[in-house]
Enzyme design. Structure first.
Site, PDB file in Angstrom:
ATOM      1  N   LYS A 176     125.799  28.738 -35.272  1.00 26.20           N
ATOM      2  CA  LYS A 176     126.802  27.746 -34.879  1.00 26.20           C
ATOM      3  C   LYS A 176     128.037  28.448 -34.317  1.00 26.20           C
ATOM      4  O   LYS A 176     128.625  29.314 -34.974  1.00 26.20           O
ATOM      5  CB  LYS A 176     127.197  26.871 -36.069  1.00 26.20           C
ATOM      6  CG  LYS A 176     126.124  25.907 -36.502  1.00 26.20           C
ATOM      7  CD  LYS A 176     126.567  25.050 -37.682  1.00 26.20           C
ATOM      8  CE  LYS A 176     127.403  23.881 -37.235  1.00 26.20           C
ATOM      9  NZ  LYS A 176     127.659  22.936 -38.370  1.00 26.20           N
ATOM     10  N   ILE A 177     128.403  28.041 -33.110  1.00 21.77           N
ATOM     11  CA  ILE A 177     129.585  28.587 -32.442  1.00 21.77           C
ATOM     12  C   ILE A 177     130.491  27.433 -32.056  1.00 21.77           C
ATOM     13  O   ILE A 177     130.047  26.474 -31.429  1.00 21.77           O
ATOM     14  CB  ILE A 177     129.177  29.389 -31.186  1.00 21.77           C
ATOM     15  CG1 ILE A 177     128.300  30.583 -31.575  1.00 21.77           C
ATOM     16  CG2 ILE A 177     130.411  29.840 -30.409  1.00 21.77           C
ATOM     17  CD1 ILE A 177     127.780  31.383 -30.396  1.00 21.77           C
TER      18      ILE A 177
END
Length: 370
Positions: free
Chosen positions: A140-141
């Site tokens: 997750k970014i």
């Protein structure tokens, strides 16, 4: 009760759980949800880990081992969280294989303190991917301005990405552009695009929380009429943007190379306002090809009394535009709302991460003292 979840699945909505803990893994709770509740994926975030790691009993044995080994707080947190995510990946692996990599995914977020640091985010993504070592992992970014080039660079190395903290349509378009660029570079680098995946996590309920607060200050009949409508309208407009982007020649070229679309994912779908139906952000956002990641109470509520009344996204774009226009006419600035929400989102995850570090630091100290 699972008939409604079956109907939701058949309507093209992938049901994912917005929660993860050691207890879910050791008790078999996660496996039962996969078997009995049509669960196809898991998302985690710093707030979820802060809650999970506060359960001292579940992690006591591992904390003692880490303390004995002289692990730092950061090392201990990374070990415990990646262990949980790896084990969850193994639980979801059959779904990953059955759907040829579309579902069966588990997400772990980069350190939220890196949300404004591109190079460090890329390095962290690579390190988390290496440690967990599972094909069905999502890194997750955040969709911050600094996160956009990190999304592209991470995909380019063959790492699957869950883009998080998306609130605005404009930023969502930039996220899709970053996805296209990353997939093009991945193709040039020789990666198998059919197994390289991405979702774009568009946050829902927080939009109503912020907008309703502003509408309540206005207090007029027109303002009251728009309460509870902004979040669904915003998500529907996000899907409109998705349809436009994935009808492009650029996407068709990637699809011809085996790429799968970056699916929209509805996040933050538990209602915050008790005046609203507890299945609001599921009932009103049903369409084929999306993910809805829900906390367990929302899954249970939908199983009990949710409604699958056909497609509730496509065909509602004009209504959604009118809602946003109505807010602007009342002086509720869409641009300001989404800017505030992004800043708050990053701050909240940083605060949760600080809680994680404090909890684990205390536990290590206690274990070291025996």
């Amino acid at each position: 009760m699972t008939d409604r979840l079956r109907e939701l699945t058949h309507a093209g909505v992938a049901i994912w759980l917005d929660d993860l803990s050691r207890e879910r893994l050791t008790s078999g709770s996660l496996q039962r949800m996969v078997s009995d509740r049509f669960l196809k994926g898991v998302t985690s975030n710093p707030t979820i880990f802060a809650k999970a790691l506060s359960d001292a009993d579940e992690y006591a044995g591992q904390v003692a081992e880490l303390a004995k080994a002289g692990a730092s707080t950061d090392e201990a947190v990374r070990t415990m969280t990646t262990d949980d995510v790896r084990n969850a990946c193994d639980v979801l692996r059959p779904a990953y294989d059955r759907t040829e990599g579309v579902d069966g995914r588990v997400s772990i977020e980069v350190d939220p303190r890196l949300a404004r640091k591109t190079a460090e985010t890329i390095d962290e993504a690579k390190e988390l991917w290496r440690i967990v070592d599972r094909d069905n992992l999502f890194i997750k970014i955040p969709a911050s301005v600094e996160g956009l080039p990190a999304i592209t660079a991470t995909l380019a190395t063959g790492i699957s990405v869950n883009v998080t903290l998306i609130f605005s349509i404009e930023r969502y378009r930039a996220v899709m552009d970053a996805f296209f660029a990353g997939m093009e570079r991945a193709r040039d680098n020789g990666h198998d695009l059919s197994r390289l995946a991405s979702v774009a996590s568009f946050f829902v309920s927080r939009v109503d929380t912020e907008v309703d607060k502003r509408l309540d200050k206005i207090g007029s009949p027109d303002a009251r009429e728009l309460r509870g409508k902004a979040a669904v309208a915003n998500a529907r407009l996000a899907f409109e943007a998705y349809e436009q982007a994935f009808a492009s020649d650029r996407w068709r070229s990637l699809a011809a190379s085996g790429a799968q679309p970056q699916r929209p994912l509805w996040a933050s779908t538990g209602t915050k306002d008790k005046a609203y139906p507890d299945t609001l952000y599921v009932d009103e956002l049903i369409t084929a090809g999306i993910v809805n990641t829900m906390p367990e109470p929302t899954i249970d509520a939908f199983a009990d009394h949710g409604t699958v009344a056909g497609d509730t996204v496509r065909g509602y774009y004009d209504d959604a535009h009118r809602v946003i226009e109505g807010l602007e006419a009342l002086g509720v600035s869409y641009a300001d709302v989404v800017a505030v929400l992004e800043e708050e989102g990053v701050d909240k995850f940083e605060a949760s991460w600080d809680d994680v570090l404090a909890t684990v630091s205390d536990a290590l100290d206690k274990a070291a003292r025996g």
